[in-house]
Design a protein around this motif. Sequence first.
Motif, mmCIF file in Angstrom:
data_model
loop_
_atom_site.group_PDB
_atom_site.id
_atom_site.type_symbol
_atom_site.label_atom_id
_atom_site.label_comp_id
_atom_site.label_asym_id
_atom_site.label_seq_id
_atom_site.Cartn_x
_atom_site.Cartn_y
_atom_site.Cartn_z
ATOM 1 N N VAL A 1 0.847 -1.178 0.000
ATOM 2 C CA VAL A 1 0.000 0.000 0.000
ATOM 3 C C VAL A 1 0.891 1.238 0.000
ATOM 4 C CG1 VAL A 1 -1.757 1.290 1.245
ATOM 5 C CG2 VAL A 1 -1.851 -1.191 1.195
ATOM 6 N N LYS A 2 0.557 2.201 -0.822
ATOM 7 C CA LYS A 2 1.385 3.400 -0.951
ATOM 8 C C LYS A 2 1.339 4.243 0.323
ATOM 9 C CE LYS A 2 1.065 4.071 -5.937
ATOM 10 N NZ LYS A 2 0.394 2.845 -6.296
ATOM 11 N N LYS A 15 -3.711 10.155 -12.687
ATOM 12 C CA LYS A 15 -3.285 9.209 -13.717
ATOM 13 C C LYS A 15 -4.266 8.041 -13.879
ATOM 14 C CE LYS A 15 1.544 10.056 -12.422
ATOM 15 N NZ LYS A 15 2.770 9.437 -11.841
ATOM 16 N N ARG A 16 -5.197 7.897 -12.970
ATOM 17 C CA ARG A 16 -6.036 6.693 -12.927
ATOM 18 C C ARG A 16 -7.315 6.848 -13.741
ATOM 19 N NH1 ARG A 16 -2.675 2.721 -10.814
ATOM 20 N NH2 ARG A 16 -1.282 3.806 -9.366
ATOM 21 N N LYS A 17 -7.764 5.714 -14.307
ATOM 22 C CA LYS A 17 -9.032 5.674 -15.025
ATOM 23 C C LYS A 17 -10.163 5.160 -14.143
ATOM 24 C CE LYS A 17 -7.035 5.031 -19.638
ATOM 25 N NZ LYS A 17 -6.980 4.142 -20.841
ATOM 26 N N VAL A 18 -9.832 4.341 -13.168
ATOM 27 C CA VAL A 18 -10.844 3.858 -12.220
ATOM 28 C C VAL A 18 -10.189 3.684 -10.861
ATOM 29 C CG1 VAL A 18 -10.458 1.450 -12.929
ATOM 30 C CG2 VAL A 18 -12.549 2.049 -11.695
ATOM 31 N N ILE A 19 -10.875 4.171 -9.813
ATOM 32 C CA ILE A 19 -10.393 4.054 -8.441
ATOM 33 C C ILE A 19 -11.510 3.435 -7.603
ATOM 34 C CG2 ILE A 19 -9.434 5.229 -6.426
ATOM 35 C CD1 ILE A 19 -8.573 7.509 -8.251
ATOM 36 N N PHE A 20 -11.211 2.295 -6.991
ATOM 37 C CA PHE A 20 -12.155 1.616 -6.109
ATOM 38 C C PHE A 20 -11.885 2.016 -4.661
ATOM 39 C CE2 PHE A 20 -11.757 -1.242 -9.774
ATOM 40 C CZ PHE A 20 -13.079 -1.534 -10.062
ATOM 41 N N PHE A 21 -12.980 2.156 -3.881
ATOM 42 C CA PHE A 21 -12.864 2.453 -2.456
ATOM 43 C C PHE A 21 -13.624 1.398 -1.659
ATOM 44 C CE2 PHE A 21 -11.819 6.574 -4.168
ATOM 45 C CZ PHE A 21 -10.955 7.136 -3.231
ATOM 46 N N THR A 22 -12.992 0.885 -0.608
ATOM 47 C CA THR A 22 -13.674 -0.011 0.317
ATOM 48 C C THR A 22 -13.091 0.202 1.712
ATOM 49 O OG1 THR A 22 -14.386 -2.293 0.731
ATOM 50 C CG2 THR A 22 -12.115 -1.980 -0.012
ATOM 51 N N ARG A 180 -6.855 1.511 -9.554
ATOM 52 C CA ARG A 180 -6.301 1.592 -8.203
ATOM 53 C C ARG A 180 -7.376 1.216 -7.193
ATOM 54 N NH1 ARG A 180 -4.620 7.306 -6.527
ATOM 55 N NH2 ARG A 180 -6.421 7.302 -5.133
ATOM 56 N N LEU A 181 -6.981 0.543 -6.146
ATOM 57 C CA LEU A 181 -7.889 0.154 -5.071
ATOM 58 C C LEU A 181 -7.403 0.755 -3.764
ATOM 59 C CD1 LEU A 181 -10.131 -1.460 -3.689
ATOM 60 C CD2 LEU A 181 -8.631 -3.465 -3.742
ATOM 61 N N PRO A 209 -3.895 -3.892 -7.992
ATOM 62 C CA PRO A 209 -3.218 -2.597 -7.855
ATOM 63 C C PRO A 209 -3.642 -1.874 -6.584
ATOM 64 C CG PRO A 209 -5.009 -2.403 -9.425
ATOM 65 C CD PRO A 209 -4.964 -3.850 -9.008
ATOM 66 N N LEU A 210 -3.152 -2.361 -5.447
ATOM 67 C CA LEU A 210 -3.478 -1.717 -4.179
ATOM 68 C C LEU A 210 -2.872 -0.325 -4.146
ATOM 69 C CD1 LEU A 210 -2.857 -4.760 -1.831
ATOM 70 C CD2 LEU A 210 -5.071 -3.713 -2.326
ATOM 71 N N GLY A 211 -3.670 0.633 -3.711
ATOM 72 C CA GLY A 211 -3.242 2.021 -3.730
ATOM 73 C C GLY A 211 -2.908 2.544 -2.357
#
Length: 228
Positions: A1-2, A15-22, A180-181, A209-211
């Motif tokens: 994880v960053k 830079k991201r096209k899709v970002i998931f949040f949980t 990114r997740l 791609p854990l963010g």
Amino acid sequence: VKTSHSSSFLDDSLKRKVIFFTGKGGVGKTAMAWATALLLSRHHRKVRMVSWSPFDNPKIAEPLNSFKIPWEKLEPSACFKEYTLKTLKFEKIFDVVFENRILKAFIDVAPGLSETVVAGKVWDLFDRGEQDTLIVDLPATGHAVSFFKSPMGIEKMFATGFVHRQAAQICQMFVDPFTRLDVVTLPEEMPMVESGQFIEQLSSLGTFPLGFLIVNQCTPDFPLPKTL
């Protein structure tokens, strides 16, 4: 994880096209998803927001979207109908064959079907690319694992054919370099432990791609004057 040392949250998000949040329920993942959408919108990105709750959470039914960011609540039956109509291209067939309570109940209870149908809708939005960044507000970590795991299971179950190709496209979106997740948590033991377990479960499934691990309600240490 960053961490903040590896990459700026804003720079990476642009830079991201899709970002998931949980995250564990109640940690503020929806608020963080909307905050990210607003941040990107203010930096001239065309943003779209989608939310999915398997329990039909009334809290996400009508968000106070004064930011004019396009938002859609994903519902498995509606996603299934949209997908089927794109395939059949004849609405009357769908109404006769699929528009009934038995099918809707089947979609709700069939293992992994709801998650895969919703994931397919997310992939369709991702593939069409009508927005610069798609923000996906997923449910809590337990259901989020199923969201990522179910299409992978269907891809393996159907070795060839149309269903296999569709599931493969969804799985490819999950590991796309522009995906990114992010995991949202609180500076408390239970949310932190559940976040760690979610990351471990997801890592056991593949290379996702854990963010960023976003610790909500945690203020930075401000320097204090030597004398008050």
